[in-house]
Design an enzyme around this catalytic site. Structure first.
Site, PDB file in Angstrom:
ATOM      1  N   GLU A 144       0.759  -1.259   0.117  1.00  0.00           N
ATOM      2  CA  GLU A 144       0.039   0.016   0.166  1.00  0.00           C
ATOM      3  C   GLU A 144       0.793   1.220  -0.002  1.00  0.00           C
ATOM      4  OE1 GLU A 144      -2.882   0.090   3.327  1.00  0.00           O
ATOM      5  OE2 GLU A 144      -3.438  -2.016   2.666  1.00  0.00           O
TER       6      GLU A 144
ATOM      7  N   GLU B 293     -13.425   5.767  -0.999  1.00  0.00           N
ATOM      8  CA  GLU B 293     -14.271   4.699  -0.059  1.00  0.00           C
ATOM      9  C   GLU B 293     -15.021   5.882   0.604  1.00  0.00           C
ATOM     10  OE1 GLU B 293     -12.718   0.645   1.256  1.00  0.00           O
ATOM     11  OE2 GLU B 293     -11.006   2.053   0.949  1.00  0.00           O
TER      12      GLU B 293
ATOM     13  N   LYS C 198     -16.003   5.122   4.627  1.00  0.00           N
ATOM     14  CA  LYS C 198     -14.933   4.574   5.805  1.00  0.00           C
ATOM     15  C   LYS C 198     -15.079   5.705   6.520  1.00  0.00           C
ATOM     16  CE  LYS C 198     -11.121   3.052   5.041  1.00  0.00           C
ATOM     17  NZ  LYS C 198      -9.632   2.811   4.806  1.00  0.00           N
TER      18      LYS C 198
ATOM     19  N   GLU D 106      -9.376   9.896   5.075  1.00  0.00           N
ATOM     20  CA  GLU D 106      -9.593   8.464   4.832  1.00  0.00           C
ATOM     21  C   GLU D 106     -10.511   7.837   3.968  1.00  0.00           C
ATOM     22  OE1 GLU D 106      -8.503   5.414   6.796  1.00  0.00           O
ATOM     23  OE2 GLU D 106      -6.938   7.088   7.040  1.00  0.00           O
TER      24      GLU D 106
END
Length: 504
Positions: free
Chosen positions: A272, A326, A329, A335
């Site tokens: 990642e 996302e 999240k 985030e």
């Protein structure tokens, strides 16, 4: 970071062409892959996700579980896949060889080799995210590997577990780095397992967080992999090696930390890395520009095979975090905003990848379009236009009266818009720009006035969104490109009959 894979449909679009290369081992070609998190309020259907991956030529992906629908959709694509044992399943697997064997049977053997599974990630950042599970993590690794051995798959599929770079202490200068010593009872047998099985250390590297937590010690350009003058590079006082970016320094710190424990031949794969494109008021450097800069620089850096100062020429294959923003999240705004695409399939930004060898970007130097051929019979064009706006599932609403692409109101102009939209949503393959010979590929952007065509950067430098293809078709489905000759013939006959009726 990341969550389990789910399903639901969403729009598909084009952003980048990431031509990835080979398997995640140190002695083979380096690659760039992407992580697929699924905390979206409207997650696309697996078939659509795979169509997007194929259209962008993304050849390596990492999933946060082993979702059956996703593995079926990835079958026979050649895309190399890392699947994961979720953190909440490690306890069961780490305590039972038979549970591990069942997991491998259901999630690997049932799909391999049609689905090209190359590695299994046992958990994600277990040592820091779920420390109570750490004591049986190595057992889980060994049980999964034993199940692969029993199925004669251990040479094709590696087993590892992603570690947070935060477990590396005193990380600069890299030559002084070491792992948190309290974790050595887990790390030593883990590294021994990785070394004995020919696997690799999975490492999550986030220069964004290093920069944010440095209280101004780390310069933004150093975190973003921007070029630095020699006198601004960081120097390891022990080795006199120069570091021009955080990414290389963290990777080398991992190598030195492993060497401190007497492991010198376990390669690193970065599972990642990325940069958020939006943040809270206290995250001023989570911006579109910085996200674009970091990921563009990272992709170039990895694929140019420059390696790190400690290991020059030994490039580190890396998975970008992540494919989609996302939106569900928890946590700060940042985030939710690590993706290359948003929940509607619209690109967040256009990666600047020109000159990156095998990597191509949808920028102004790599644009092609599909247009109607001049002098083509209008009835043939109209039939093809009707097909594109019907069975072809092109959104032709911009062609309605009063909409941006209504003028000029003629069949060749409208057909060109529909053809180009279909061409882009099907991955810009030559077969998707044919329409029984009435269309052709060109490098000339047919956009005009306020009518900006799909794939065009337009005036504001952003790609235009396009409608997703049918859930039952993918960019590899040639029958979709040729729009079913029977349906096309029927449309032509209808137009001929209507034309004849006018003269009767």
């Amino acid at each position: 970071m990341g969550f389990l894979f789910g399903s639901e449909s969403m729009a598909l679009t084009l952003l980048l062409l990431l031509l990835a290369l080979s398997v995640a081992t140190a002695d083979e070609d380096v690659f760039i892959g992407v992580n697929i998190g699924t905390s979206l309020s409207d997650m696309p259907h697996p078939t659509q996700v795979v169509a997007l991956l194929k259209a962008q030529q993304i050849r390596h992906v990492r999933l946060y579980d082993a979702d059956r629908a996703m593995l079926v959709a990835l079958a026979n694509t050649g895309i190399q896949v890392i699947i994961s044992v979720p953190n909440d399943q490690i306890l069961g697997i780490g305590q039972s060889n038979s549970t591990a064997a069942n997991w491998v049977s259901q999630n690997v053997v049932a799909h391999y080799p049609a689905t090209n599974i190359t590695a299994i990630s046992v958990g994600s950042e277990v040592l820091t995210a779920v420390p109570n599970t750490a004591k049986i993590l190595v057992s889980a690794l060994k049980y999964i590997h034993s199940a692969l051995v029993a199925s004669n798959l251990d040479s094709q599929i590696k087993v590892s577990t992603p570690l947070s770079s935060s477990i590396i202490l005193d990380s600069f200068p890299p030559s002084q780095a070491f792992f948190n010593r309290s974790l050595n009872p887990v790390l030593v047998p883990m590294l021994s397992f990785l070394q004995s099985t020919g696997s690799f250390l999975m490492l999550n590297v986030y220069p964004y967080y290093d920069y944010m937590q440095s209280n101004g010690v780390i310069a933004l350009d150093y975190a973003l992999l921007n070029p630095l003058q020699a006198n601004k590079e960081a120097v390891d006082s022990n080795t006199l090696l120069h570091y021009s970016n955080v990414f290389d320094a963290v990777v080398d710190a991992a190598y030195y930390a492993m060497a401190f424990l007497n492991f010198t031949n376990v390669p690193v794969v970065v599972t990642e890395s990325g940069w958020p494109s939006k943040g809270d008021s206290n995250e001023p450097d989570a911006t579109l520009e910085n996200a674009n800069t970091y990921n563009s620089n990272l992709i170039r850096h990895v694929l140019n095979k420059t390696g790190t100062p400690k290991r020059p020429g030994l490039a580190v294959s890396t998975f970008i975090y992540e494919l989609y923003n996302e939106d569900t999240k928890p946590g700060p705004v940042s985030e939710k905003n690590w993706g290359l695409f948003d929940a509607n399939g619209t690109p967040i930004y256009i990666l600047r990848l020109t000159g990156s060898g095998a990597v191509l970007a949808n920028d102004t130097t790599n644009q092609t379009f599909c247009t109607a051929k001049d002098g083509t019979d209008t009835k043939m064009l109209q039939a093809a236009l009707d097909w594109a706006c019907g069975p072809g599932k092109v959104d032709c609403s911009p062609l309605l009266q009063g909409e941006p692409c209504y003028e000029p109101d003629n069949v060749i102009s409208h057909a060109t818009y529909a053809f180009d939209t279909y061409y882009h949503q099907m991955g810009k393959t030559s077969a998707s720009c044919d329409f029984n010979g009435v269309a052709a590929i060109t490098t000339t952007d047919p956009s005009h006035g306020s009518c900006v065509f799909p794939g065009s950067l337009g005036k504001n430098g952003t790609l235009v969104n396009i409608t997703a293809p049918s859930l039952n078709s993918t960019s590899g489905d040639s029958s979709a490109y040729n729009f079913q000759s029977n349906a096309f013939t029927s449309i032509v006959l209808i137009h001929v009959l209507i034309s004849c009726a006018v003269f009767l």
